[in-house]
Design a protein around this motif. Structure first.
Motif, PDB file in Angstrom:
ATOM      1  N   ILE A   1      -0.313  -0.569  -4.661  1.00 55.00           N
ATOM      2  CA  ILE A   1       0.397  -0.008  -5.812  1.00 55.00           C
ATOM      3  C   ILE A   1      -0.118  -0.616  -7.121  1.00 55.00           C
ATOM      4  O   ILE A   1       0.055  -0.030  -8.190  1.00 55.00           O
ATOM      5  CB  ILE A   1       1.917  -0.208  -5.690  1.00 55.00           C
ATOM      6  N   GLY A   2      -0.754  -1.786  -7.041  1.00 50.04           N
ATOM      7  CA  GLY A   2      -1.326  -2.396  -8.230  1.00 50.04           C
ATOM      8  C   GLY A   2      -2.487  -1.617  -8.812  1.00 50.04           C
ATOM      9  O   GLY A   2      -2.935  -1.903  -9.933  1.00 50.04           O
ATOM     10  N   LYS A   3      -2.984  -0.621  -8.073  1.00 52.03           N
ATOM     11  CA  LYS A   3      -4.074   0.214  -8.571  1.00 52.03           C
ATOM     12  C   LYS A   3      -3.562   1.377  -9.423  1.00 52.03           C
ATOM     13  O   LYS A   3      -4.350   2.049 -10.091  1.00 52.03           O
ATOM     14  CB  LYS A   3      -4.883   0.776  -7.396  1.00 52.03           C
ATOM     15  N   PHE A   4      -2.248   1.615  -9.374  1.00 52.36           N
ATOM     16  CA  PHE A   4      -1.677   2.705 -10.152  1.00 52.36           C
ATOM     17  C   PHE A   4      -1.472   2.250 -11.602  1.00 52.36           C
ATOM     18  O   PHE A   4      -0.970   1.151 -11.865  1.00 52.36           O
ATOM     19  CB  PHE A   4      -0.350   3.170  -9.552  1.00 52.36           C
ATOM     20  N   GLN A   5      -1.818   3.120 -12.540  1.00 51.79           N
ATOM     21  CA  GLN A   5      -1.783   2.745 -13.945  1.00 51.79           C
ATOM     22  C   GLN A   5      -0.385   2.371 -14.414  1.00 51.79           C
ATOM     23  O   GLN A   5      -0.208   1.455 -15.220  1.00 51.79           O
ATOM     24  CB  GLN A   5      -2.330   3.889 -14.803  1.00 51.79           C
ATOM     25  N   ALA A   6       0.631   3.058 -13.924  1.00 54.68           N
ATOM     26  CA  ALA A   6       2.001   2.773 -14.342  1.00 54.68           C
ATOM     27  C   ALA A   6       2.404   1.355 -13.953  1.00 54.68           C
ATOM     28  O   ALA A   6       3.040   0.635 -14.736  1.00 54.68           O
ATOM     29  CB  ALA A   6       2.962   3.784 -13.722  1.00 54.68           C
ATOM     30  N   VAL A   7       2.020   0.954 -12.746  1.00 49.08           N
ATOM     31  CA  VAL A   7       2.345  -0.393 -12.275  1.00 49.08           C
ATOM     32  C   VAL A   7       1.524  -1.424 -13.058  1.00 49.08           C
ATOM     33  O   VAL A   7       2.037  -2.489 -13.432  1.00 49.08           O
ATOM     34  CB  VAL A   7       2.085  -0.524 -10.764  1.00 49.08           C
ATOM     35  N   GLN A   8       0.277  -1.119 -13.311  1.00 49.91           N
ATOM     36  CA  GLN A   8      -0.569  -2.024 -14.100  1.00 49.91           C
ATOM     37  C   GLN A   8       0.027  -2.244 -15.491  1.00 49.91           C
ATOM     38  O   GLN A   8       0.011  -3.363 -16.023  1.00 49.91           O
ATOM     39  CB  GLN A   8      -1.989  -1.459 -14.222  1.00 49.91           C
TER      40      GLN A   8
ATOM     41  N   VAL B   1       0.842  -1.201   0.000  1.00 49.44           N
ATOM     42  CA  VAL B   1       0.000   0.000   0.000  1.00 49.44           C
ATOM     43  C   VAL B   1       0.875   1.249   0.000  1.00 49.44           C
ATOM     44  O   VAL B   1       1.825   1.358   0.782  1.00 49.44           O
ATOM     45  CB  VAL B   1      -0.933   0.020   1.223  1.00 49.44           C
ATOM     46  N   GLN B   2       0.591   2.156  -0.917  1.00 47.94           N
ATOM     47  CA  GLN B   2       1.311   3.430  -1.009  1.00 47.94           C
ATOM     48  C   GLN B   2       0.303   4.525  -1.336  1.00 47.94           C
ATOM     49  O   GLN B   2      -0.567   4.335  -2.202  1.00 47.94           O
ATOM     50  CB  GLN B   2       2.380   3.355  -2.099  1.00 47.94           C
ATOM     51  N   PHE B   3       0.380   5.626  -0.641  1.00 42.48           N
ATOM     52  CA  PHE B   3      -0.557   6.735  -0.831  1.00 42.48           C
ATOM     53  C   PHE B   3      -2.003   6.279  -0.650  1.00 42.48           C
ATOM     54  O   PHE B   3      -2.919   6.690  -1.376  1.00 42.48           O
ATOM     55  CB  PHE B   3      -0.382   7.389  -2.212  1.00 42.48           C
TER      56      PHE B   3
END
Length: 353
Positions: free
Chosen positions: A228-235, A222-224
């Protein structure tokens, strides 16, 4: 092999890995302590001898059926040479050149003697009891068993990037001549292809493991205020990683089918299989580089620690990438084949089933 039998064996491998795959056991293995109980538990499954005839302690499993099982061992990165032992016995059976029966449940390996009379990076060479090697090229190729490699005069122990024991063997013309050999034309191409296909199978499954670990971490970290898997860059990175794993698995499947349908050591079949095996090894090597990079990016600093299990898989990807020919080796051979085919026949070769 029926699907229920395959699933049962995969489940058995998973259970053995669960019992012996903790970090402490792996670090002891890398420190040089032989994981005897892990070896015994896997031997009890009969994996190493599976391709042998019943009278030799096997069940006459085909190599096509064996690949998924060896891949599952790679998925768990188990630090024992079951895969090398199984392939050595399977190839020796096809050549009617099995070692003494007392060695069928011992650690074995495979290697190629190059033009400098040297075997480089013999996997598990320091602890294996025998290694099946090919000597010479083309019509002058032959097979030989090198017993107790660690006792050979030209033995040089080492460890690969995964921390697994390996060695170089330097022969002389006399020491090679002292080996008991059987002439087997084009065995050099077959053994090299078999080793490359093994590494391709192992890499494809190891990349699946790296993807699984990355997806799990991205959903848990979890970040912010959100995973982090919810962030488009990581996806996006995970999508690229998944596509590389899928591409590698697809070409490995085609190569496995081609190799299974070939007659060893027929030179025509050797030439045909080289196209598929070479493509699989080169593609898996390329994919491994990208999967390694993305997996460690997703895990960030955590992925570079010895405490996390990611490195157990990714270091093996790097070691297997160079074993039995890196990308440039197989791409060069495929390029020569393409030139020989010519423009009129190349497309048909590329699209054939």
């Amino acid at each position: 092999m029926t699907q229920p039998m395959l699933e049962a064996l995969v489940d058995a491998i998973d259970k053995v890995a669960l019992a012996h795959g903790d970090r402490a056991a792996r670090e002891l293995a890398e420190a040089g302590q032989w994981p005897a109980q892990l070896w015994r538990d896997l031997q009890d499954l009969g994996l190493a001898q599976a391709c042998l005839a019943e009278e030799d302690g096997g069940v006459e499993l085909s190599l096509a059926d064996l690949w998924p099982l060896l891949g599952r061992l790679a998925f768990h990165a188990l630090p024992v040479p079951i895969a090398e032992s199984a392939l050595a016995l399977a190839l020796a059976k096809q050549a009617d050149y099995l070692p003494d029966a007392r060695l069928h449940d011992q650690a074995l390996s495979i290697g190629v003697v190059d033009a400098h009379l040297r075997v480089r990076g013999l996997s598990y060479g320091p602890i294996c009891q025998a290694a099946l090697v090919v000597i010479g090229q083309g019509d002058k190729a032959s097979l030989a068993w090198v017993y107790r490699p660690s006792e050979q005069e030209g033995f040089r122990p080492a460890r690969n990037l995964a921390g697994e024991p390996c060695c170089d063997l330097q022969f002389t013309a006399k020491s090679l001549g002292d080996l008991s050999q059987i002439a087997l034309p084009h065995a050099d191409r077959w053994l090299m292809q078999a080793g490359a296909l093994l590494r391709s199978v192992q890499m494809s499954h190891a990349m699946s493991k790296a993807l699984q670990l990355s997806l799990q971490f991205a959903n848990e970290r979890v970040q912010f205020g959100k995973p982090i898997g919810k962030f488009q860059a990581v996806q996006h990175m995970l999508a690229v990683m998944a596509s590389e794993v899928a591409a590698a698995s697809a070409i490995v499947g085609s190569a496995s089918e081609a190799f299974a349908g070939a007659s060893w050591p027929d030179p025509v079949d050797a030439h045909r299989c080289e196209w598929w095996v070479g493509a699989a090894k080169a593609r898996c090597g390329e994919a491994a580089a990208k999967v390694f990079e993305i997996a460690h990016q997703v895990h960030a600093a955590m992925g570079y620690t010895r405490e996390h299990m990611l490195h157990v898989t990714t270091r093996r990807l790097l070691a297997w990438r160079d074993s039995f020919g890196a990308e440039h080796y197989w791409q060069s051979r495929l390029g020569h084949q393409a030139i020989e085919l010519g423009a009129d026949k190349l497309w048909a070769k590329l699209v054939q089933a």
